[in-house]
Design a protein around this motif. Structure first.
Motif, PDB file in Angstrom:
ATOM      1  N   HIS A  12       0.818  -1.216   0.000  1.00 49.53           N
ATOM      2  CA  HIS A  12       0.000   0.000   0.000  1.00 49.53           C
ATOM      3  C   HIS A  12       0.848   1.261   0.000  1.00 49.53           C
ATOM      4  N   GLY A  13       1.951   1.272   0.719  1.00 55.59           N
ATOM      5  CA  GLY A  13       2.869   2.404   0.697  1.00 55.59           C
ATOM      6  C   GLY A  13       2.256   3.725   1.114  1.00 55.59           C
ATOM      7  N   TYR A  14       1.470   3.716   2.196  1.00 55.35           N
ATOM      8  CA  TYR A  14       0.852   4.977   2.625  1.00 55.35           C
ATOM      9  C   TYR A  14       1.876   5.995   3.131  1.00 55.35           C
ATOM     10  N   SER A  15       2.921   5.548   3.779  1.00 50.07           N
ATOM     11  CA  SER A  15       3.878   6.454   4.399  1.00 50.07           C
ATOM     12  C   SER A  15       5.115   6.645   3.535  1.00 50.07           C
ATOM     13  N   GLY A  16       5.612   7.891   3.513  1.00 53.04           N
ATOM     14  CA  GLY A  16       6.884   8.127   2.843  1.00 53.04           C
ATOM     15  C   GLY A  16       8.006   7.296   3.435  1.00 53.04           C
ATOM     16  N   PHE A  17       7.848   6.896   4.697  1.00 61.31           N
ATOM     17  CA  PHE A  17       8.863   6.066   5.348  1.00 61.31           C
ATOM     18  C   PHE A  17       8.839   4.629   4.846  1.00 61.31           C
ATOM     19  N   ASP A  18       7.843   4.270   4.026  1.00 59.04           N
ATOM     20  CA  ASP A  18       7.775   2.931   3.425  1.00 59.04           C
ATOM     21  C   ASP A  18       8.610   2.825   2.155  1.00 59.04           C
ATOM     22  N   GLY A  19       9.024   3.970   1.599  1.00 58.99           N
ATOM     23  CA  GLY A  19       9.681   3.963   0.297  1.00 58.99           C
ATOM     24  C   GLY A  19      11.184   4.096   0.379  1.00 58.99           C
ATOM     25  N   GLU A  20      11.785   4.317  -0.800  1.00 59.18           N
ATOM     26  CA  GLU A  20      13.236   4.515  -0.874  1.00 59.18           C
ATOM     27  C   GLU A  20      13.571   5.388  -2.065  1.00 59.18           C
ATOM     28  N   ASP A  21      14.784   5.934  -2.026  1.00 61.70           N
ATOM     29  CA  ASP A  21      15.228   6.780  -3.138  1.00 61.70           C
ATOM     30  C   ASP A  21      15.891   5.919  -4.213  1.00 61.70           C
ATOM     31  N   ALA A  22      16.447   6.575  -5.220  1.00 61.56           N
ATOM     32  CA  ALA A  22      17.003   5.866  -6.380  1.00 61.56           C
ATOM     33  C   ALA A  22      18.179   4.962  -6.029  1.00 61.56           C
ATOM     34  N   VAL A  23      18.839   5.215  -4.890  1.00 56.62           N
ATOM     35  CA  VAL A  23      19.976   4.373  -4.493  1.00 56.62           C
ATOM     36  C   VAL A  23      19.627   3.458  -3.324  1.00 56.62           C
ATOM     37  N   GLY A  24      18.320   3.348  -3.008  1.00 57.96           N
ATOM     38  CA  GLY A  24      17.877   2.387  -2.009  1.00 57.96           C
ATOM     39  C   GLY A  24      17.855   2.874  -0.571  1.00 57.96           C
ATOM     40  N   ARG A  25      18.011   4.187  -0.360  1.00 58.15           N
ATOM     41  CA  ARG A  25      17.946   4.711   1.001  1.00 58.15           C
ATOM     42  C   ARG A  25      16.493   4.954   1.402  1.00 58.15           C
ATOM     43  N   LEU A  54      13.528   6.868   3.658  1.00 61.80           N
ATOM     44  CA  LEU A  54      13.351   8.267   4.055  1.00 61.80           C
ATOM     45  C   LEU A  54      14.039   8.529   5.390  1.00 61.80           C
ATOM     46  N   ASP A  55      13.936   7.584   6.314  1.00 65.73           N
ATOM     47  CA  ASP A  55      14.609   7.729   7.600  1.00 65.73           C
ATOM     48  C   ASP A  55      16.119   7.912   7.403  1.00 65.73           C
ATOM     49  N   GLN A  56      16.723   7.096   6.548  1.00 68.36           N
ATOM     50  CA  GLN A  56      18.168   7.213   6.285  1.00 68.36           C
ATOM     51  C   GLN A  56      18.505   8.566   5.669  1.00 68.36           C
ATOM     52  N   VAL A  57      17.692   8.983   4.697  1.00 66.66           N
ATOM     53  CA  VAL A  57      17.926  10.268   4.026  1.00 66.66           C
ATOM     54  C   VAL A  57      17.922  11.397   5.048  1.00 66.66           C
ATOM     55  N   LEU A  58      16.928  11.403   5.929  1.00 68.13           N
ATOM     56  CA  LEU A  58      16.807  12.480   6.914  1.00 68.13           C
ATOM     57  C   LEU A  58      17.954  12.446   7.917  1.00 68.13           C
ATOM     58  N   ARG A  59      18.332  11.257   8.368  1.00 61.84           N
ATOM     59  CA  ARG A  59      19.422  11.154   9.352  1.00 61.84           C
ATOM     60  C   ARG A  59      20.767  11.551   8.734  1.00 61.84           C
ATOM     61  N   GLU A  60      20.994  11.158   7.481  1.00 60.40           N
ATOM     62  CA  GLU A  60      22.245  11.546   6.814  1.00 60.40           C
ATOM     63  C   GLU A  60      22.345  13.057   6.644  1.00 60.40           C
ATOM     64  N   ALA A  61      21.198  13.737   6.558  1.00 60.13           N
ATOM     65  CA  ALA A  61      21.186  15.195   6.414  1.00 60.13           C
ATOM     66  C   ALA A  61      21.125  15.906   7.775  1.00 60.13           C
ATOM     67  N   ASP A  62      21.233  15.128   8.862  1.00 62.19           N
ATOM     68  CA  ASP A  62      21.203  15.677  10.220  1.00 62.19           C
ATOM     69  C   ASP A  62      19.906  16.428  10.501  1.00 62.19           C
ATOM     70  N   VAL A  63      18.801  15.869  10.014  1.00 57.37           N
ATOM     71  CA  VAL A  63      17.487  16.485  10.213  1.00 57.37           C
ATOM     72  C   VAL A  63      16.988  16.163  11.614  1.00 57.37           C
ATOM     73  N   SER A  64      16.416  17.174  12.272  1.00 56.57           N
ATOM     74  CA  SER A  64      15.783  16.960  13.575  1.00 56.57           C
ATOM     75  C   SER A  64      14.301  17.294  13.533  1.00 56.57           C
ATOM     76  N   ALA A  65      13.888  18.087  12.533  1.00 58.76           N
ATOM     77  CA  ALA A  65      12.491  18.519  12.441  1.00 58.76           C
ATOM     78  C   ALA A  65      12.039  18.471  10.992  1.00 58.76           C
ATOM     79  N   VAL A  66      10.780  18.113  10.788  1.00 56.55           N
ATOM     80  CA  VAL A  66      10.231  18.053   9.439  1.00 56.55           C
ATOM     81  C   VAL A  66       8.898  18.781   9.375  1.00 56.55           C
ATOM     82  N   ASP A  67       8.654  19.391   8.226  1.00 61.43           N
ATOM     83  CA  ASP A  67       7.347  19.912   7.873  1.00 61.43           C
ATOM     84  C   ASP A  67       6.807  18.995   6.773  1.00 61.43           C
ATOM     85  N   VAL A  68       5.540  18.636   6.884  1.00 57.05           N
ATOM     86  CA  VAL A  68       4.914  17.726   5.926  1.00 57.05           C
ATOM     87  C   VAL A  68       3.768  18.447   5.237  1.00 57.05           C
TER      88      VAL A  68
END
Length: 190
Positions: free
Chosen positions: A104-117, A119-133
């Protein structure tokens, strides 16, 4: 230094007027998100888009959908209506997450980018602490992305004027669920 991210959820023609699973106001949300990012890109260290990108999502698709757990065919991978909405042509996102290929893939956290990361990995690699949706639909993929963001430890805000629910009732329910776990619900303008 920590970073704020903007997650633009499923702003795709498939979820806008004229698409396979339209949300009333979807095209306006697309235009408003584009204008917001153009005016406020400097608020974000990273901008991420998500897209429904269904290949064979199983029971998520139905010829006789119940509009709860099963839906008409939508967001088909590589179809024109699965691309980002044309209003977002100048968005210049840093990362694109595709989700729901085989579920179903309702959450962006269910997916991945073109290199298999994830969303959680992408955000942590960018040192994200807060998100706007922002994005579509508030009652489904925006809600699930925001809930997963909180559960992943990110301070999470949904910009309420940059989203639209499937129905008013489902929007109210989604906002209650999000508020209950600590999602901040606020308009994009003071």
């Amino acid at each position: 230094m920590s970073t704020r991210a903007l997650i633009v959820v499923d702003v795709q023609p498939t979820f806008c007027e004229g698409g396979e699973l339209p949300v009333d106001g979807g095209n306006q949300v697309a235009a408003d998100v584009a204008a917001y990012v153009a005016a406020h890109r400097d608020r974000y260290g990273i901008v991420v888009t998500t897209q429904d990108w269904h290949i064979d999502p199983g029971e998520h698709f139905s010829d006789d959908p119940d509009f709860v757990g099963s839906w008409p065919v939508h967001g088909v991978a590589d179809s024109p209506n699965a691309q980002l909405h044309p209003a977002l042509a100048d968005l210049a996102a840093d990362v694109a997450i595709r989700k729901g290929q085989y579920d179903h893939g309702y959450s962006g956290f269910d997916g991945e980018d073109a290199v298999g990361r994830s969303l959680d990995q992408v955000l942590r690699e960018a040192d994200v602490s807060a998100v706007d949706v922002v994005g579509l639909a508030e009652s489904h993929c925006v809600k699930h992305t925001a809930l997963d963001s909180v559960h992943s430890g990110f301070a999470t805000t949904v910009l309420t004027d940059l989203t639209a629910p499937v129905s008013a009732e489902q929007g109210e329910q989604a906002r209650a669920e999000m508020a209950a776990v600590g999602v901040t619900l606020t308009p994009s303008t003071p």
